[in-house]
Scaffold this motif. Structure first.
Motif, short mmCIF file in Angstrom:
data_model
loop_
_atom_site.label_atom_id
_atom_site.label_comp_id
_atom_site.label_asym_id
_atom_site.label_seq_id
_atom_site.Cartn_x
_atom_site.Cartn_y
_atom_site.Cartn_z
N SER A 143 0.83 -1.21 0.00
CA SER A 143 0.00 0.00 0.00
C SER A 143 0.86 1.26 0.00
CB SER A 143 -0.90 -0.01 1.23
OG SER A 143 -1.62 1.20 1.34
N PRO A 144 0.45 2.30 -0.71
CA PRO A 144 1.25 3.54 -0.75
C PRO A 144 1.61 4.09 0.61
CG PRO A 144 -0.45 3.61 -2.43
CD PRO A 144 -0.71 2.37 -1.62
N VAL A 145 0.71 3.97 1.60
CA VAL A 145 1.06 4.50 2.92
C VAL A 145 2.19 3.68 3.55
CG1 VAL A 145 -1.19 5.55 3.35
CG2 VAL A 145 -0.81 3.15 3.97
N ARG A 146 2.25 2.39 3.26
CA ARG A 146 3.37 1.57 3.73
C ARG A 146 4.65 1.97 3.02
NH1 ARG A 146 2.65 -3.14 6.59
NH2 ARG A 146 0.49 -3.79 6.95
N LEU A 147 4.58 2.15 1.72
CA LEU A 147 5.76 2.51 0.95
C LEU A 147 6.31 3.86 1.39
CD1 LEU A 147 7.72 2.05 -1.42
CD2 LEU A 147 6.02 3.10 -2.92
N VAL A 148 5.44 4.85 1.53
CA VAL A 148 5.88 6.18 1.93
C VAL A 148 6.45 6.14 3.35
CG1 VAL A 148 5.13 8.55 2.37
CG2 VAL A 148 4.27 7.32 0.38
N HIS A 149 5.86 5.33 4.21
CA HIS A 149 6.39 5.22 5.57
C HIS A 149 7.81 4.68 5.56
CE1 HIS A 149 6.94 3.01 9.48
NE2 HIS A 149 6.67 4.23 9.90
N PHE A 150 8.06 3.65 4.76
CA PHE A 150 9.41 3.09 4.68
C PHE A 150 10.39 4.13 4.14
CE2 PHE A 150 12.76 1.15 2.12
CZ PHE A 150 13.38 0.36 3.06
N LEU A 151 10.00 4.82 3.07
CA LEU A 151 10.89 5.82 2.48
C LEU A 151 11.15 6.96 3.45
CD1 LEU A 151 9.40 5.97 -1.15
CD2 LEU A 151 11.42 4.72 -0.36
N ALA A 152 10.11 7.40 4.17
CA ALA A 152 10.29 8.48 5.14
C ALA A 152 11.21 8.03 6.28
CB ALA A 152 8.93 8.92 5.69
N LEU A 153 11.02 6.81 6.75
CA LEU A 153 11.86 6.31 7.83
C LEU A 153 13.31 6.19 7.39
CD1 LEU A 153 11.79 5.26 10.74
CD2 LEU A 153 11.37 2.97 9.83
N ALA A 154 13.53 5.71 6.16
CA ALA A 154 14.90 5.60 5.65
C ALA A 154 15.53 6.98 5.49
CB ALA A 154 14.88 4.86 4.31
N TYR A 155 14.75 7.95 5.02
CA TYR A 155 15.28 9.29 4.82
C TYR A 155 15.64 9.95 6.15
CZ TYR A 155 15.62 14.10 3.11
OH TYR A 155 16.07 15.37 2.81
N VAL A 156 14.76 9.83 7.12
CA VAL A 156 15.02 10.42 8.44
C VAL A 156 16.24 9.77 9.08
CG1 VAL A 156 14.12 10.64 10.79
CG2 VAL A 156 12.65 11.15 8.83
N THR A 157 16.35 8.46 8.96
CA THR A 157 17.51 7.76 9.52
C THR A 157 18.80 8.22 8.85
OG1 THR A 157 16.14 5.82 10.00
CG2 THR A 157 18.52 5.51 9.97
N ALA A 158 18.78 8.35 7.52
CA ALA A 158 19.97 8.79 6.80
C ALA A 158 20.37 10.21 7.18
CB ALA A 158 19.73 8.70 5.29
N LYS A 159 19.39 11.05 7.46
CA LYS A 159 19.69 12.43 7.85
C LYS A 159 20.22 12.51 9.29
CE LYS A 159 18.78 15.24 4.41
NZ LYS A 159 19.76 16.25 3.94
N LEU A 160 19.65 11.72 10.16
CA LEU A 160 20.08 11.77 11.55
C LEU A 160 21.40 11.04 11.78
CD1 LEU A 160 16.69 11.18 13.42
CD2 LEU A 160 17.90 13.34 13.08
N LEU A 161 21.70 10.07 10.93
CA LEU A 161 22.93 9.29 11.07
C LEU A 161 23.74 9.38 9.78
CD1 LEU A 161 21.41 6.13 12.79
CD2 LEU A 161 22.63 8.00 13.91
N PRO A 162 24.29 10.54 9.45
CA PRO A 162 25.04 10.68 8.20
C PRO A 162 26.36 9.93 8.28
CG PRO A 162 25.26 12.66 9.51
CD PRO A 162 24.28 11.78 10.23
N GLY A 163 26.85 9.52 7.11
CA GLY A 163 28.11 8.80 7.07
C GLY A 163 27.97 7.36 7.53
#
Length: 246
Positions: A143-163
């Motif tokens: 479902s799109p809400v599942r997909l967007v949730h995964f992408l948002a979680l990955a993006y937030v994690t990448a921003k908070l934990l760079p490198g």
């Protein structure tokens, strides 16, 4: 491929998508966004057109490869994009609109998911218009809400934990090692899951027992990955210089 034992539904999904990778990857390297656009179109059309593969038990695959392929394609596109030079972001995180939107989405999704534990509270607080828009949240068709949730979680994690520095601590290194032997660890997890359910049921299914079985299972999977890596090192040929010294 139409017969899938219990808890092994992701395995045939991986097989089909990895088989298609040999065709998609060369096209993605040359025309990344064209492949993403075609993949997105297939993803959006599949639930409406009923595209899925056949299965014995319930007639279709639980994880529909026709829709889940979009997540794999997005992962490939992100890897290609990450290799391209880009200007570093200098604004604070709270002044980056995409980060703020992704963080809010993750927060709202977490609150809604937590509300499922108390259906009465969830139903009382959830607006009917939003409920009609969200549910049912299909896992089969991603479902799109599942997909967007995964992408948002990955993006937030990448921003908070760079490198990659944070992956070098002991706990993260163990997780990365299990990822390097994902198939073997997955198969062990399939074996451990019903055993953990049995132990939980016999012990009254208390929270403490659930935590205990989860930690034991994680420890066994980490031990398997460590053993496989040790065997892999033993099977590697010894360099000629080292042989001369020995």
């Amino acid at each position: 491929m139409s017969f899938k034992p219990n808890l092994m539904d992701p395995l045939p999904l991986y097989i089909v998508l990895l088989a298609g990778l040999s065709v998609v990857l060369p096209l993605m390297i040359r025309k990344t966004w064209t492949v993403v656009a075609v993949s997105a179109t297939v993803y959006l059309l599949a639930p409406w057109m009923g595209w899925n593969l056949r299965a014995i038990a319930d007639g279709v695959w639980y994880f529909n490869p026709v829709t889940w392929q979009f997540l794999f394609v997005l992962g490939g596109a992100a890897a290609i994009r990450a290799q391209q030079p880009r200007q570093p972001e200098t604004r604070p995180l709270l002044r980056q609109p995409l980060f703020v939107a992704a963080a809010l989405y993750v927060l709202v999704a977490g609150v809604i998911t937590l509300g499922w534990r108390w259906p009465e509270v969830h139903d009382a607080l959830m607006p009917s218009a939003l409920s009609d828009l969200l549910y049912p949240i299909s896992k089969t068709d991603l479902s799109p809400v599942r997909l967007v949730h995964f992408l948002a979680l990955a993006y937030v994690t990448a921003k908070l934990l760079p490198g990659a520095g944070w992956t070098r601590n002991r706990l993260a290194a163990e997780v990365c090692r299990m990822g390097r032997f994902s198939l073997e660890v997955f198969c062990l997890g399939v074996l451990l899951a019903p055993l953990a359910d049995m132990v939980n049921a016999l012990a009254g299914d208390t929270f403490a027992v659930q935590v205990f079985t989860a930690l034991v299972g994680a420890g066994l999977m980490a031990a398997l990955a460590a053993w496989l890596e040790f065997n892999k090192r033993l099977s590697q040929p010894v360099p000629a210089r080292q042989q001369l010294h020995s």
